[in-house]
Enzyme design. Structure first.
Site: not given
Length: 552
Positions: A58, A61, A63-64, A281, A355
């Site tokens: 994703p 995360t 990678k670079t 809520e 929702d």
């Protein structure tokens, strides 16, 4: 047609110590560092390190960051390019830049070539493309040829990063090119804590261990970039209030701001609207308390943020497998806000729009992807992003099953909240008085009984499909008696034709080893030649003598 000069940099200052939350990926890439430092160690044993390593996972995360850490640990030059740099409107520019990049990399060996977002040029090829004039496919072909040109002595490692591994061309992923795949997924709780400690370095926290541990527990599903953004927003919040250290309220505010947006103080609501939002809520929060597999709410608020008029923040759990019960309870919690409105006011509002979208998405995922519907069964609806051809009756069944699952979740939410009506009222009134509640306040206000009513059991779904019948065993015929053996040099005697059914058979049957020649005596009839097993022919003749029909 030349690569930009700024693509090559010296060894970055990033090390593996600066990377946290992906220990397995670091272990895989540590071998690449050893290969670049001491390649003779592998060549002595006949081992060949992979020419290409592809990092997939994703966004956000790390990678670079991992690719830079490999170059920094190995102390080698680092070529950093993006896949979009090779896609130009002029024909031939992309392949020329690719050739120039790999020529410079071979001259600077040992080195690392990092191609970020490689799916811009490595997307799967198809016959529907533009053929040889397609610039993207020409660039991909040049990259495949360049990676095939590496020898075992070329100490050049190509590292690529992508978010969509399934979109890449198969020729790019075959052994000899990108033959090592390293997944960099979302961190679990231990990884999130390690990432928070890295990003909290240099930032004063009032209680570092306790606050970072609590934040790591309630931030499930966040990537490393999300966690860094949360800490940055918390630091800005603390500086806005002129504090000397970051406190827990700043971390919570940073999390809410990073996930939902800043607080909208200009949205002034009437008393009736605030009451509806409070019960909405409170319904979400109480349903989460009653569902055993759902994460509990860490904070609920009726202060408007972004597009949301209220918010319930859950601490996601690190769960790898999904069950029908887990998805059902997620839909129950999602529909509980609308159920609370209907129970309290006798009508529903537009506050449940998001929702409804989430509940329908979960139900469709359960039916189309996970096979959790007994009526539809295990039917694959999509493959590699493309929709499969389905019959109209099957599509109608899928839609009806999605409606059934959402309606069952809504009815279950109504039953749950109706059975615990006093807790719902107490939670909503506390929200109206304080505008937001923390985890400890939620537990104190709800005060659930020792055996509360729980949602319906969907662990084992009933099925209306008939059971699969057991296969009927096939009885094979008993093996026949062994055929008589005879010497191939022996010439069997001619068998004369007999009356009855054999009258229309040839007058003479001459058998030899491996063949039988049957000739008819009359010239006006064509000669017919049958080639079969000689012993089998004699057996057929004996059967004919017993009055049976000669098998052809």
């Amino acid at each position: 047609g030349r690569m930009r000069e700024s693509a090559r940099v010296e060894a970055p200052a990033v090390r593996f110590a600066d990377v946290a939350g992906c220990d397995e990926a670091v272990e895989e890439l540590a071998e690449v560092v050893t290969f670049l430092k001491d390649g003779s160690r592998f060549r002595r044993l006949g081992a060949r390190m992979p020419h290409g390593v592809i990092l997939h996972g994703p966004p956000g995360t790390g990678k670079t960051l991992l690719a830079k850490a490999v170059a920094g640990e190995a102390g080698v030059p680092f070529f950093s390019v993006s896949g979009s740099e090779f896609v130009e409107m002029y024909v031939g520019v992309g392949p020329a830049r690719m050739r120039d990049l790999f020529q410079k990399a071979k001259k600077s060996a040992p080195c690392i070539v990092f191609v970020d977002e490689i799916d811009a040029i490595g997307r799967a090829r198809s016959a529907a493309g533009m053929g040889g004039n397609d610039e993207r496919e020409s660039t991909l072909n040049q990259m495949l040829v360049a990676m095939d040109g590496f020898s075992s002595s070329d100490e050049v490692v190509v590292i690529a990063a992508t978010n969509r591994l399934d979109m890449l061309d198969k020729a790019l992923l075959r052994p000899g090119r990108f033959d090592r795949r390293v997944e960099v997924g979302l961190p679990r709780e231990e990884g999130r804590l390690a990432i928070l400690r890295v990003h909290a370095h240099g930032r004063p926290l009032a209680d570092p261990e306790a606050d970072l541990g609590r934040l790591a527990h309630v931030s499930g599903g966040c990537s490393g970039a999300d966690l860094a953004n949360i800490l940055n927003e918390a630091a800005i919040q603390a500086a806005r209030h002129d504090r000397d250290a970051i406190v827990w309220d700043d971390l919570v505010e940073g999390q809410l701001k990073a996930l939902a947006g800043p607080e909208k103080k200009a949205k002034v609501m009437s008393g009736a609207e605030r009451r509806v939002i409070a019960y909405h809520e409170a319904g979400h929060c109480l349903a989460a308390e009653l569902c055993p597999t759902h994460a509990k709410a860490s904070r609920i608020t009726i202060l408007a943020r972004g597009q949301a008029l209220g918010l319930a923040l859950y601490g996601q759990t690190d769960q790898l497998l999904l069950s029908p019960q887990h998805l059902h309870e997620r839909m129950v919690v999602g529909m509980a806000g609308r159920a609370a409105e209907q129970l309290t006011f006798g009508q529903v509002t537009s506050g449940a729009a998001n929702d409804l979208e989430q509940a329908n998405s979960i139900a469709r995922h359960a039916v189309e992807t996970l096979g959790f519907s007994p009526r539809v069964g295990q039917i694959l609806v999509r493959q590699r992003g493309a929709e499969m051809g389905l019959a109209e009756a099957t599509r109608r069944s899928i839609d009806e099953e999605v409606v059934r699952l959402v309606d069952e979740a809504y009815r279950d939410a109504l039953d749950l909240l109706a059975a615990h009506r006093p807790q719902l009222v107490a939670l909503a009134e506390a929200l109206l008085a304080r505008e937001q509640l923390e985890r400890a306040q939620i537990e104190r206000v709800t005060a659930l009984p020792s055996a509360p009513r729980q949602p319906a059991d969907h662990q084992v779904l009933p099925t209306d499909r008939p059971p699969v019948a057991e296969p009927v065993p096939v009885l094979l015929p008993a093996p026949s008696a062994p055929r008589p053996e005879w010497a191939p040099d022996e010439e069997p005697e001619p068998v004369p034709a007999r009356r009855g059914r054999l009258r229309r058979l040839p007058a003479t049957v001459t058998a030899a080893a491996g063949s039988v020649r049957i000739r008819r005596p009359r010239a006006r009839r064509p000669q017919v030649t049958f080639v079969t097993d000689a012993v089998g022919a004699f057996r057929d003749i004996r059967a004919a003598r017993r009055g049976r029909r000669l098998a052809g």
